[in-house]
Design a protein around this motif. Structure first.
Motif, PDB file in Angstrom:
ATOM      1  N   ASP A  24      40.029  46.316  38.997  1.00  0.00           N
ATOM      2  CA  ASP A  24      38.932  46.522  38.057  1.00  0.00           C
ATOM      3  C   ASP A  24      37.662  46.782  38.856  1.00  0.00           C
ATOM      4  O   ASP A  24      37.591  46.456  40.051  1.00  0.00           O
ATOM      5  CB  ASP A  24      38.734  45.284  37.176  1.00  0.00           C
ATOM      6  N   GLY A  72      43.085  41.230  41.413  1.00  0.00           N
ATOM      7  CA  GLY A  72      43.808  40.008  41.107  1.00  0.00           C
ATOM      8  C   GLY A  72      45.212  40.110  41.661  1.00  0.00           C
ATOM      9  O   GLY A  72      45.757  41.210  41.821  1.00  0.00           O
ATOM     10  N   GLN A 109      38.005  42.108  35.517  1.00  0.00           N
ATOM     11  CA  GLN A 109      38.938  41.267  36.274  1.00  0.00           C
ATOM     12  C   GLN A 109      39.365  40.042  35.452  1.00  0.00           C
ATOM     13  O   GLN A 109      40.536  39.662  35.455  1.00  0.00           O
ATOM     14  CB  GLN A 109      38.289  40.823  37.576  1.00  0.00           C
ATOM     15  N   THR A 138      37.385  45.066  42.393  1.00  0.00           N
ATOM     16  CA  THR A 138      37.786  43.659  42.419  1.00  0.00           C
ATOM     17  C   THR A 138      39.242  43.549  41.992  1.00  0.00           C
ATOM     18  O   THR A 138      39.694  44.281  41.106  1.00  0.00           O
ATOM     19  CB  THR A 138      36.877  42.788  41.532  1.00  0.00           C
ATOM     20  N   TYR A 183      43.202  39.227  34.474  1.00  0.00           N
ATOM     21  CA  TYR A 183      43.755  37.928  34.872  1.00  0.00           C
ATOM     22  C   TYR A 183      44.411  37.229  33.687  1.00  0.00           C
ATOM     23  O   TYR A 183      45.551  36.741  33.776  1.00  0.00           O
ATOM     24  CB  TYR A 183      42.631  37.073  35.455  1.00  0.00           C
ATOM     25  N   GLN A 216      42.700  35.262  41.340  1.00  0.00           N
ATOM     26  CA  GLN A 216      41.644  36.270  41.405  1.00  0.00           C
ATOM     27  C   GLN A 216      41.267  36.457  42.878  1.00  0.00           C
ATOM     28  O   GLN A 216      40.564  35.636  43.461  1.00  0.00           O
ATOM     29  CB  GLN A 216      40.431  35.832  40.581  1.00  0.00           C
ATOM     30  N   ASP A 224      33.539  42.326  37.144  1.00  0.00           N
ATOM     31  CA  ASP A 224      34.096  40.975  37.078  1.00  0.00           C
ATOM     32  C   ASP A 224      34.643  40.676  35.683  1.00  0.00           C
ATOM     33  O   ASP A 224      35.646  39.966  35.538  1.00  0.00           O
ATOM     34  CB  ASP A 224      33.027  39.953  37.443  1.00  0.00           C
TER      35      ASP A 224
END
Length: 585
Positions: free
Chosen positions: A166, A460, A172, A458, A176, A434, A169
């Motif tokens: 992603d 995971g 993400q 970002t 997740y 993460q 955040d």
């Protein structure tokens, strides 16, 4: 197609393998699912592959439902990506390294974060391409020092590892939770009890890390949970530091003779004999000398101060000091540091500070969170046969930092205020994590955002131990006679056993097997003509197919027995009803 046992690649064993420690290892070998190839390495036989494929199919279903796409990387990987991430070195002796004929370095993949990152970097460059989740089911290799417990802890094992990508955040967080929810569905379909516990984020950081643990007495992990809902593995458990305690700034420690008191037990007994008051081990400050071996090979001593009623937890110490290897200091270490008086070490002495980076030894001094400002202790005076009392933290000694390495005990308060914790054992079956931007920054994975600006992706990471799960299911589903597979992962839906020598028995069994196959059931037919009923029943119990049809004496009258392997119940039913009865279950 009906599978006939007369020409199926299978040999069962009556005795447990000599190297098997746990039930799953014993039964999977005896029943012909796996064979040992080397320590921690197994050959998969047809029965084992069928169960493994069933587990993988459930995982693939739920990964697809979560919007993930399957890829497949090689197990043999080049050194360069792992050199960039630093893990070529940080893995230490834990991985298999090798060279090709030209001297180029390779490794057998212990995990694939680097490869996933580079693949997305190679193909994607815009925020419009994200979010993305891709996964693989692949063998991994780790050079376990002591492989044990069969498939539960081996050197070669199969994992499902997924990675989400992603550029925000918030994205993400959504990815997740999508994977976390998929894991719950997977474990529910597999019939596995699980507890979701907070886990340590490790060296790579990241905002969140959770493990799915299956509670079991043979588990290698200890976790804690409270009645109020807190759950964490011991490595992630945090201790609430006490409020600062007021102290007399003008006071000073008092040294007293303490002959032959190198242990906490002897110190407590002696203190109660010669000092005013009543003391327990919790009133003493234990100072443990640890040796850290860093990745570059350098060796460093650290001293950890903790209440005397606590011990060092090895796993918590491994996490706290990673990536350095941790072990107790050796006699040679003490010989190199004569200012450390073994058995009488303390953070204060009449001669001045002995511990701490600014002290005479220069040895780092770290303390447990309970060793808070103003707390008073009985501890070593750094003089042979002498201790000191009224040694106050923040007045008489100062630590270089705080470290969480003390053992966690039942009754300790949960850090979220939800009450005391209890301890339990568990086996890790999944991990959602993460990763944040560590790998993306290290390997240069960036995309253009809505404003045309390059931003770091970002990530995971989400892992499931496929072969470990197979072993856990075997651990949970057996009796003294053999395996009893849940229908969701059984190698066959039904086993037809022809007993006796009469031709009609085999004719009925043959026809019934064909009918069950036509009805969509996966059938194992024991058609071996010269094998006794006792041996056939023993093999059926050992193999563990959940539903068994016994075709015997009643075949001539149009009757067979339905045998439920789990309950042990046997029921005589007309042949004409068998297909309907079994397809309705």
């Amino acid at each position: 197609m009906v599978t006939r046992l007369s020409n199926f690649f299978l040999r069962t064993l009556r005795e447990d393998p000599s190297d098997a420690e746990v039930t799953s290892h014993k039964l999977l070998v005896r029943a012909g699912y796996i064979r040992r190839a080397a320590p921690g390495v197994f050959t998969w036989l047809p029965l084992g592959l069928k169960v493994k494929a069933k587990i993988e199919a459930i995982i693939r279903d739920e990964m697809a439902a979560a919007g993930a796409f399957e890829v497949h990387f090689p197990a043999l990987l080049p050194r360069d990506p792992y050199e960039q991430s630093g893990r070529w070195t940080s893995y230490g002796d834990g991985i298999f390294r090798l060279q090709d004929r030209k001297g180029a370095d390779y490794l057998l993949a212990p995990t694939h974060e680097e490869m996933f990152t580079l693949l997305v970097k190679d193909l994607y460059s815009s925020y419009k391409d994200l979010p993305l989740t891709i996964y693989q089911i692949q063998d991994k290799y780790r050079d376990e020092a002591r492989p044990r417990a069969g498939l539960l802890r081996g050197r070669e094992f199969t994992m499902k590892d997924a990675y989400s990508f992603d550029y925000t955040d918030e994205g993400q967080d959504a990815s997740y939770m999508s994977q976390r929810d998929a894991y719950e569905r997977i474990f529910q379909r597999l019939g596995l009890e699980y507890v979701i516990v907070a886990a340590d984020n490790g060296l790579m950081g990241g905002a969140r890390s959770e493990e799915f643990l299956h509670p079991t007495a043979v588990g290698e992990d200890t976790f804690v949970r409270s009645a109020g809902g807190y759950a964490a593995n011991v490595e992630a458990f945090t201790t609430e530091a006490p409020e600062p305690v007021p102290f007399d700034a003008d006071g000073s420690p008092v040294v007293f003779d303490s002959p032959n008191t190198p242990t906490i037990e002897t110190l407590v007994a002696h203190s109660n004999a010669v000092l005013e008051g009543e003391y327990t081990a919790a009133d003493t400050l234990k100072n443990v000398v640890l040796a850290l071996t860093h990745l570059d090979g350098t060796r460093e001593l650290v001293v950890v101060g903790l209440p005397g009623d606590r011990d060092i937890d090895e796993k918590r110490a491994e996490v706290a000091f990673a990536p350095a290897a941790v072990e107790p200091a050796t006699p040679e270490d003490f010989a190199r540091h004569p200012l450390l008086v073994k058995g009488y070490i303390g953070p204060w002495s009449p001669e001045g500070a002995v511990l701490g980076e600014e002290s005479a030894t220069g040895i780092r001094y770290l303390v447990d969170p309970r060793v808070g400002e103003g707390t008073s202790w009985i501890t070593g005076a750094n003089i042979d046969q002498k201790h000191a009392h009224s040694v106050v933290a923040g007045r008489d000694f100062f630590a270089d930092g705080v470290v969480e390495v003390a053992n966690v005990r039942a009754g300790d308060p949960a850090p979220d205020g939800s009450g005391p914790v209890e301890l339990a054992r568990g086996m890790e079956i999944g991990h959602v994590f993460q990763l944040g931007r560590f790998f993306a920054e290290t390997l240069g994975l960036k995309v253009l955002d809505e404003n045309g600006k390059l931003v770091t992706v970002t990530m995971g990471s989400y892992g499931i131990g496929v072969t470990r799960i197979l072993a856990i299911i075997a651990e949970l589903n057996n009796d003294e006679k053999g395996l009893i597979w849940p229908a969701s992962v059984a190698p066959f839906d039904v086993q037809v056993v022809a007993t006796g020598r009469d031709a009609v028995v085999f004719e009925v069994a043959e026809a019934l097997s064909a009918q069950l196959d036509a009805a969509g059931l996966d059938v194992l037919y024991d058609d071996r003509p010269k094998v006794s009923p006792g041996v056939k029943f023993g093999d059926a119990e050992l193999i563990g197919v959940p539903q068994i049809v016994i075709v015997g004496r009643g075949a001539a009258d149009g009757e067979v027995e339905l045998w439920d392997r789990r309950s042990g119940e046997r029921e005589v039913v007309p042949v004409a009803e068998v297909v309907a009865r079994l397809t309705a279950r």
